[in-house]
Design a protein around this motif. Structure first.
Motif, PDB file in Angstrom:
ATOM      1  N   HIS A 161       0.867  -1.178   0.000  1.00  0.00           N
ATOM      2  CA  HIS A 161       0.000   0.000   0.000  1.00  0.00           C
ATOM      3  C   HIS A 161       0.904   1.228   0.000  1.00  0.00           C
ATOM      4  O   HIS A 161       1.876   1.283   0.747  1.00  0.00           O
ATOM      5  CB  HIS A 161      -0.900   0.007   1.236  1.00  0.00           C
ATOM      6  N   PRO A 162       0.596   2.233  -0.847  1.00  0.00           N
ATOM      7  CA  PRO A 162       1.471   3.401  -0.943  1.00  0.00           C
ATOM      8  C   PRO A 162       1.593   4.202   0.351  1.00  0.00           C
ATOM      9  O   PRO A 162       2.569   4.913   0.540  1.00  0.00           O
ATOM     10  CB  PRO A 162       0.827   4.242  -2.043  1.00  0.00           C
ATOM     11  N   LEU A 163       0.656   4.064   1.267  1.00  0.00           N
ATOM     12  CA  LEU A 163       0.706   4.819   2.518  1.00  0.00           C
ATOM     13  C   LEU A 163       1.142   3.973   3.710  1.00  0.00           C
ATOM     14  O   LEU A 163       1.101   4.436   4.840  1.00  0.00           O
ATOM     15  CB  LEU A 163      -0.660   5.450   2.803  1.00  0.00           C
ATOM     16  N   ALA A 164       1.565   2.749   3.476  1.00  0.00           N
ATOM     17  CA  ALA A 164       1.912   1.838   4.564  1.00  0.00           C
ATOM     18  C   ALA A 164       3.368   1.950   4.996  1.00  0.00           C
ATOM     19  O   ALA A 164       3.811   1.192   5.840  1.00  0.00           O
ATOM     20  CB  ALA A 164       1.591   0.407   4.166  1.00  0.00           C
ATOM     21  N   PRO A 202      -4.691  -2.298  -3.559  1.00  0.00           N
ATOM     22  CA  PRO A 202      -4.831  -2.237  -2.099  1.00  0.00           C
ATOM     23  C   PRO A 202      -6.164  -1.592  -1.738  1.00  0.00           C
ATOM     24  O   PRO A 202      -6.813  -0.974  -2.590  1.00  0.00           O
ATOM     25  CB  PRO A 202      -3.657  -1.345  -1.676  1.00  0.00           C
ATOM     26  N   PRO A 203      -6.597  -1.714  -0.491  1.00  0.00           N
ATOM     27  CA  PRO A 203      -7.852  -1.081  -0.101  1.00  0.00           C
ATOM     28  C   PRO A 203      -7.737   0.437  -0.222  1.00  0.00           C
ATOM     29  O   PRO A 203      -6.665   1.003  -0.005  1.00  0.00           O
ATOM     30  CB  PRO A 203      -8.048  -1.512   1.356  1.00  0.00           C
ATOM     31  N   PRO A 204      -8.825   1.114  -0.588  1.00  0.00           N
ATOM     32  CA  PRO A 204      -8.760   2.570  -0.745  1.00  0.00           C
ATOM     33  C   PRO A 204      -8.651   3.269   0.599  1.00  0.00           C
ATOM     34  O   PRO A 204      -9.073   2.742   1.628  1.00  0.00           O
ATOM     35  CB  PRO A 204     -10.086   2.910  -1.428  1.00  0.00           C
ATOM     36  N   HIS A 246     -12.183   7.709  -3.387  1.00  0.00           N
ATOM     37  CA  HIS A 246     -12.993   7.652  -4.601  1.00  0.00           C
ATOM     38  C   HIS A 246     -14.238   8.531  -4.552  1.00  0.00           C
ATOM     39  O   HIS A 246     -15.114   8.413  -5.401  1.00  0.00           O
ATOM     40  CB  HIS A 246     -13.396   6.202  -4.891  1.00  0.00           C
ATOM     41  N   THR A 247     -14.306   9.422  -3.573  1.00  0.00           N
ATOM     42  CA  THR A 247     -15.504  10.246  -3.412  1.00  0.00           C
ATOM     43  C   THR A 247     -15.807  11.064  -4.653  1.00  0.00           C
ATOM     44  O   THR A 247     -16.942  11.070  -5.143  1.00  0.00           O
ATOM     45  CB  THR A 247     -15.358  11.171  -2.186  1.00  0.00           C
ATOM     46  N   ASP A 248     -14.813  11.771  -5.187  1.00  0.00           N
ATOM     47  CA  ASP A 248     -15.044  12.599  -6.380  1.00  0.00           C
ATOM     48  C   ASP A 248     -15.508  11.752  -7.566  1.00  0.00           C
ATOM     49  O   ASP A 248     -16.411  12.147  -8.300  1.00  0.00           O
ATOM     50  CB  ASP A 248     -13.795  13.385  -6.768  1.00  0.00           C
ATOM     51  N   GLU A 249     -14.891  10.593  -7.760  1.00  0.00           N
ATOM     52  CA  GLU A 249     -15.288   9.725  -8.867  1.00  0.00           C
ATOM     53  C   GLU A 249     -16.742   9.265  -8.730  1.00  0.00           C
ATOM     54  O   GLU A 249     -17.495   9.270  -9.701  1.00  0.00           O
ATOM     55  CB  GLU A 249     -14.379   8.498  -8.921  1.00  0.00           C
ATOM     56  N   VAL A 250     -17.134   8.858  -7.525  1.00  0.00           N
ATOM     57  CA  VAL A 250     -18.497   8.382  -7.308  1.00  0.00           C
ATOM     58  C   VAL A 250     -19.497   9.511  -7.539  1.00  0.00           C
ATOM     59  O   VAL A 250     -20.503   9.344  -8.231  1.00  0.00           O
ATOM     60  CB  VAL A 250     -18.658   7.799  -5.885  1.00  0.00           C
ATOM     61  N   LEU A 251     -19.212  10.683  -6.961  1.00  0.00           N
ATOM     62  CA  LEU A 251     -20.143  11.803  -7.113  1.00  0.00           C
ATOM     63  C   LEU A 251     -20.247  12.251  -8.567  1.00  0.00           C
ATOM     64  O   LEU A 251     -21.327  12.613  -9.029  1.00  0.00           O
ATOM     65  CB  LEU A 251     -19.706  12.969  -6.227  1.00  0.00           C
TER      66      LEU A 251
END
Length: 69
Positions: free
Chosen positions: A10-13, A37-39, A44-49
């Motif tokens: 994960h890039p933040l791990a 990896p899990p988000p 993904h908020t912007d993509e979903v909206l």
């Protein structure tokens, strides 16, 4: 013994892989492929909206400014 855990980068791990619960579905001919990896929270908020709710950038910014998202 039942391979119920898996590891993924994960890039933040911080360089260490994350140890997660694996898929409970084990098919001998088609094994599960872990591609992403899990988000992170809100990743993904912007993509979903935009894609699912068809909100334009101005509407999304208004929601952000109002502390709704």
């Amino acid at each position: 013994a039942r391979n119920m855990t898996m590891e993924i980068d994960h890039p933040l791990a911080g360089g260490d892989p994350l140890r997660l619960i694996a898929s409970p579905i084990n098919l001998s001919e088609t094994p599960v492929a872990y591609r992403y990896p899990p988000p992170t929270l809100g990743q993904h908020t912007d993509e979903v909206l935009a894609e699912i709710l068809d909100l334009d950038k101005a509407a999304r910014n208004k929601l952000k400014a109002g502390g709704i998202i």
